[in-house]
Design an enzyme around this catalytic site. Structure first.
Site, PDB file in Angstrom:
ATOM      1  N   TYR A   1      71.148  61.891  56.754  1.00  0.00           N
ATOM      2  CA  TYR A   1      70.496  63.175  56.999  1.00  0.00           C
ATOM      3  C   TYR A   1      71.082  64.191  56.033  1.00  0.00           C
ATOM      4  O   TYR A   1      71.998  63.871  55.257  1.00  0.00           O
ATOM      5  CB  TYR A   1      70.659  63.633  58.453  1.00  0.00           C
ATOM      6  CG  TYR A   1      72.030  63.423  59.051  1.00  0.00           C
ATOM      7  CD1 TYR A   1      73.114  64.222  58.692  1.00  0.00           C
ATOM      8  CD2 TYR A   1      72.257  62.414  59.982  1.00  0.00           C
ATOM      9  CE1 TYR A   1      74.356  64.041  59.245  1.00  0.00           C
ATOM     10  CE2 TYR A   1      73.496  62.210  60.541  1.00  0.00           C
ATOM     11  CZ  TYR A   1      74.555  63.030  60.173  1.00  0.00           C
ATOM     12  OH  TYR A   1      75.806  62.828  60.721  1.00  0.00           O
TER      13      TYR A   1
ATOM     14  N   ASP B   1      88.068  58.209  64.238  1.00  0.00           N
ATOM     15  CA  ASP B   1      86.963  58.255  63.284  1.00  0.00           C
ATOM     16  C   ASP B   1      87.369  59.226  62.178  1.00  0.00           C
ATOM     17  O   ASP B   1      87.873  60.321  62.463  1.00  0.00           O
ATOM     18  CB  ASP B   1      85.693  58.753  63.980  1.00  0.00           C
ATOM     19  CG  ASP B   1      84.519  58.904  63.026  1.00  0.00           C
ATOM     20  OD1 ASP B   1      84.047  57.886  62.500  1.00  0.00           O
ATOM     21  OD2 ASP B   1      84.067  60.054  62.812  1.00  0.00           O
TER      22      ASP B   1
ATOM     23  N   GLU C   1      84.594  64.042  54.010  1.00  0.00           N
ATOM     24  CA  GLU C   1      83.237  64.218  53.477  1.00  0.00           C
ATOM     25  C   GLU C   1      83.142  64.044  51.959  1.00  0.00           C
ATOM     26  O   GLU C   1      82.081  63.728  51.454  1.00  0.00           O
ATOM     27  CB  GLU C   1      82.696  65.596  53.860  1.00  0.00           C
ATOM     28  CG  GLU C   1      82.584  65.788  55.352  1.00  0.00           C
ATOM     29  CD  GLU C   1      81.162  65.711  55.854  1.00  0.00           C
ATOM     30  OE1 GLU C   1      80.232  65.878  55.046  1.00  0.00           O
ATOM     31  OE2 GLU C   1      80.986  65.501  57.066  1.00  0.00           O
TER      32      GLU C   1
ATOM     33  N   ASP D   1      86.175  61.526  59.028  1.00  0.00           N
ATOM     34  CA  ASP D   1      85.019  62.164  58.405  1.00  0.00           C
ATOM     35  C   ASP D   1      85.481  62.943  57.170  1.00  0.00           C
ATOM     36  O   ASP D   1      85.379  64.161  57.109  1.00  0.00           O
ATOM     37  CB  ASP D   1      84.317  63.089  59.404  1.00  0.00           C
ATOM     38  CG  ASP D   1      82.995  63.625  58.896  1.00  0.00           C
ATOM     39  OD1 ASP D   1      82.545  63.160  57.834  1.00  0.00           O
ATOM     40  OD2 ASP D   1      82.425  64.516  59.543  1.00  0.00           O
TER      41      ASP D   1
END
Length: 383
Positions: A223, A144, A148, A146
């Site tokens: 979120y 995965d 950002e 991430d």
């Protein structure tokens, strides 16, 4: 997996209307196809506390957070504890043989080296090979990513370039090729997924329509829509907007953004927050919702919120029907706290099933060790 709040170009109202109309006609999920439930489990602090207590029977995937990047290579920063954690997580497959365990590379603090690592074809090959070597060595199930903030400033010290837009896609191409090589060695498939920001800034600095062809799931961080200590206090993980502003951040709007960018609904995973965010305000106007904050206040994990604060110690829970999101307000201290609860995650699960999305993910497991929210998710997906 913090969401990066950056100014975003507002989509035209007409386009948003068209996307809303389109989503209303997405077919229902095929019978028997259950949504995925992906838990981010943090190993960046050291050893996972009581891994045997993880309710793996209610999960489909665990994304282990995080693996770092050093000298262009995927790197176990805390190898002594990471390796113990990998063994403990793999042992959970005795209870759930279908469980998939992925390494998650990057995160808010460790995304700064992606741009350099994938700058060249040779660099991308090295990064992919070293990432997959970790999967191979510890008998895991995939990778995965991430990253950002490709192409945008991010935290202080982050390296970024305009070319990140194309290199983001090429990174996944290299990872997919490396995982396919491993599949030929072992005879079993491997997953490639990514966590993405919920704002339009992310799709404007990537090629999601091209990148998604290499990906199994695109996990939208729906979120952290509100993060500034002195900005507006408001929902940080709301399903819908709470105002008349069509550009207001919400999970629904984030899904629309990614559909518009070319990611099919069946690859999109919606995020739930297992923690709250809080602010102190000047007065009690509108119980703090969408009001100017003076400073941040403690939110904390959902187990703490449910057991200690919700309708306790002067806090009262309120429900925003428009946003389908709860919040706490303390009238004596003028403290506002935003979070997901059982009702809001059930609403998210209903949305996911209605629009044939891949499933739900959450950050992160240790914030709700009693499993209040995971129980609500499990029940919603198994009706």
């Amino acid at each position: 997996m913090r969401y990066l709040s950056l100014p975003a170009k507002c989509a035209p109202v007409a386009l948003l209307f068209i996307l809303s109309f389109f989503m209303a006609f997405i077919p229902a999920a095929p019978p028997g196809k259950k949504p995925v439930v992906i838990a981010y489990v943090g190993g960046y602090r050291g050893l996972i506390a009581n891994p045997a207590s993880i309710m793996v029977e209610k999960l489909t995937h665990i994304n282990y957070a995080f693996v770092d990047i050093k000298n262009g290579q995927a790197w176990l920063t805390n190898e002594a504890t990471d390796t113990v954690n990998f063994r403990a997580l793999n042992a959970l497959k005795f209870r759930n043989p279908a469980l998939k365990i992925l390494i998650s590379i990057g995160g808010w603090a460790w995304s700064e080296n992606f741009s350099d690592a994938v700058l060249t074809e040779a660099g991308r090959q090295l990064f992919a090979a070293t990432a997959v070597d970790i999967v191979r060595k510890y008998q895991l199930d995939g990778v995965d990513i991430d990253w950002e903030y490709p192409g945008v400033p991010g935290e202080e010290g982050n390296v970024y370039r305009p070319e990140d837009k194309q290199h983001y896609t090429l990174m996944f191409k290299a990872l997919r090729a490396s995982l396919d090589t491993l599949q030929r060695e072992t005879g079993r498939p491997y997953l490639l997924t990514t966590a993405v920001g919920g704002g339009r800034y992310f799709t404007e600095h990537t090629e999601m329509d091209k990148a998604q062809q290499y990906l199994d799931y695109v996990n939208i961080m729906t979120y952290d829509y509100k993060t500034s200590a002195t900005g507006l206090a408001g929902h940080h993980t709301n399903l819908y907007g709470s105002t008349k502003d069509t550009a207001e951040a919400s999970a629904h709007r984030s899904v629309q953004i990614y559909l518009e960018a070319g990611v099919p609904a069946e690859k999109l995973v919606m995020g739930a927050a297992f923690y709250g965010r809080g602010w102190t305000l000047k007065d009690g106007t509108n119980r703090g919702l969408n009001q100017q904050a003076l400073k941040g206040a403690r939110g904390g994990g959902y187990t703490r919120l449910k057991d200690s604060l919700i309708n306790q110690q002067g806090y009262k829970r309120h429900w925003d029907r428009k946003a389908k999101a709860p919040y706490l307000w303390h009238p004596g201290n003028n403290v506002f706290i935003t979070f997901d609860d059982e009702r809001s995650v059930r609403a998210k699960c209903k949305y996911i099933k209605k629009y044939n999305m891949a499933g739900i993910m959450f950050w992160e497991y240790s914030s709700d060790p009693k499993g209040y929210l995971l129980d609500a998710i499990h029940t919603s997906f198994n009706k």
